[in-house]
Design an enzyme around this catalytic site. Sequence first.
Site, PDB file in Angstrom:
ATOM      1  N   GLU A  98      13.088 -15.545 -15.964  1.00 24.66           N
ATOM      2  CA  GLU A  98      12.242 -14.247 -15.912  1.00 24.66           C
ATOM      3  C   GLU A  98      11.829 -13.992 -17.108  1.00 24.66           C
ATOM      4  O   GLU A  98      10.531 -13.065 -17.214  1.00 24.66           O
ATOM      5  CB  GLU A  98      13.829 -13.334 -15.896  1.00 24.66           C
ATOM      6  N   CYS A 127       0.876  -1.125  -0.043  1.00 22.77           N
ATOM      7  CA  CYS A 127      -0.135   0.088  -0.010  1.00 22.77           C
ATOM      8  C   CYS A 127       0.733   1.251  -0.127  1.00 22.77           C
ATOM      9  O   CYS A 127       2.010   1.144   0.125  1.00 22.77           O
ATOM     10  CB  CYS A 127      -0.801  -0.010   1.222  1.00 22.77           C
ATOM     11  N   ARG A 174       2.325   1.215  -5.766  1.00 17.79           N
ATOM     12  CA  ARG A 174       2.398   0.444  -4.776  1.00 17.79           C
ATOM     13  C   ARG A 174       0.986  -0.363  -4.301  1.00 17.79           C
ATOM     14  O   ARG A 174       1.079  -1.435  -3.686  1.00 17.79           O
ATOM     15  CB  ARG A 174       2.818   1.167  -3.534  1.00 17.79           C
ATOM     16  N   HIS A 231      11.246 -34.128 -19.928  1.00 15.48           N
ATOM     17  CA  HIS A 231      10.765 -34.659 -18.615  1.00 15.48           C
ATOM     18  C   HIS A 231       9.478 -34.126 -18.230  1.00 15.48           C
ATOM     19  O   HIS A 231       9.221 -34.096 -17.051  1.00 15.48           O
ATOM     20  CB  HIS A 231      11.831 -34.473 -17.385  1.00 15.48           C
ATOM     21  N   LYS A 251       7.996 -12.517 -16.808  1.00 11.05           N
ATOM     22  CA  LYS A 251       7.469 -11.233 -17.228  1.00 11.05           C
ATOM     23  C   LYS A 251       6.089 -11.317 -18.025  1.00 11.05           C
ATOM     24  O   LYS A 251       5.194 -10.550 -17.966  1.00 11.05           O
ATOM     25  CB  LYS A 251       8.502 -10.640 -18.115  1.00 11.05           C
TER      26      LYS A 251
END
Length: 613
Positions: free
Chosen positions: A486, A2, A27, A509, A490
């Site tokens: 990564e 927050c 945030r 596998h 994204k």
Amino acid sequence: MCGIVAYIGDKEVFPIIINGLKRLEYRGYDSAGVAIHDNAELKVFKRKGKVQELIDFTTGKDTKGTVGMGHTRWATHGEPDDINAHPHSSFKDNITIIHNGIIENYASLKLALQKEGHVFKSQTDTEVLAHLIGAVKEQTNTPIEEAVRIALNKVVGAYAIVVMDKSEPDKLVGARKGSPLVIGIGDDEFFLASDATPIVEHTKNVVYLNDKEIAVIDRETGLSIKTISNVMQTPFIQRINLQLEQLEKGGYEHFMLKEIYEQPTTIADGMRGRVKPDKNVVRLGGLREYENRIVNADKITIVACGTSWIAGLVGEYLFEDLARMPVEVEYASEFRYRNPVITEKDVVLAISQSGETADTLAALELAKSKGAMTYGICNVVGSSIARVTDSGSYIHAGPEIGVASTKAFTGQVTLLVIMALSLAQKRGTISQSYYHQLINELANIPAKVQKVLESNSKIEYIANIFKDSTNALYLGRGYNFPVALEGALKLKEISYIHAEGYPAAEMKHGPIALIDENMPIVVIATNKSAYDKVVSNIQEVKARKGKVLAIVSEGDEFIKDIADFTIEIPDTEEPLTPLLSVIPLQLLAYHIAKMRGCNVDQPRNLAKSVTVE
């Protein structure tokens, strides 16, 4: 998590709070609210949704006042709606509070307060804290700061709070434990915020509140700080090095795109003063005091979350390959609950963009309790990790506003390269010629990143072909396995397409069962050490009609002939390839998300800084 912003001074508070909330919206953006004190009247406005919803709601309403606070929420207790939005008030509406964090014992506190006749309107733990402070103030007849202090001694959990009392209209009270709170000091005015972004346009002078400290800001007497055990503290004023233009989009459509394009500069900034190719040396200031302890450590344990954890995986390859040191990479959220084997001969290295990640901080506390040396790699100056670790280094990437991390990842990897080279040189595990070769090549990386960015239009074209996919598989080997993770992360984060990153050889596998003509397979195929094996993996995909996008070294004609699409990156030393190979994957995710109509900078359910467990 927050976002918090508050102000007391002689200016109209509402525009300051609203502008601050816009800066902090990365945030949390489930809901937003403000509370304004005006001549003993406490006015509260809050709305589900983005800050703009709050602005629309308050249009034409009385928002006058020179003391106030605002909040952007990322929901923990209670769904996002108008009622659960902050600020929250006490039983008799005398006390109003905004809060970032989690009150772990809120249920028992709530039950006790209900037995005393308190009635709650929301599902939040924050409202419980507001009622508790109100009850303490009524029972003890003390100033609001003392009521806050007494109440916080009954609380278990993490918090950054700002409190206003209707009966004390010229006062703000802030407190923190496990969640950041910074105080801005202007000319006869003060600001409180979750970070410095809402403050920088008003003042560069700040005080970072420490854990278990309470700040009292009085219009007449100014700032005072005490601990929750009632010990007065001397405020330590620092000057922040943050420019307002760093918080603007600068002509780009999204912060994420701007931050992708900043990487040639931010990587260079991270190397400045540390990488000296003319002298064939790398130096990292944070290593100096503890270098011998790190060099002689039994083990390095890297703790992190999300993209920072993936950067830690690159670090594992670097430290083991170059410095020949044993490394474990742990999810901080699991590390602290696993009773890990840590001794005073170990080093625990924490990586976090914000420096406030709750699980990573908790992992550090565990490591310190075992006597391990702790080292922090973070981006935000003055952050909690920077202050609790024995030593550390900043990546100097500047503020990262896009929720999906891009420039922070390459900044973290850059610093890990420098650290690995320093340790390798000290331990004598690298030849002088290869050491010098890597230093010189590292200095060339910013220019090579710039060259990769020139492929943007081609990447956008490929994104248009893949944008309607429902699944994707990313494959890599060695240093590029973490890059595959990564790239998949994204895509998941911002386009909401399910994607998985795998070591290329592990495809056989399990994941190979998913491959068909509708599934894009992204292969990072720049590895010199396992080139033939990566080619074999591509051929296995093509045999099952998968659509292959290969990231290849410049001039690779062989893979170009067998892959459906290729994106070239400049040739570099293998330990440095993640700094280049990740760039096309960032751009691919960005363009796919944009084409799908997703909110690139503020993806659903995510927040930039996870300051709760």
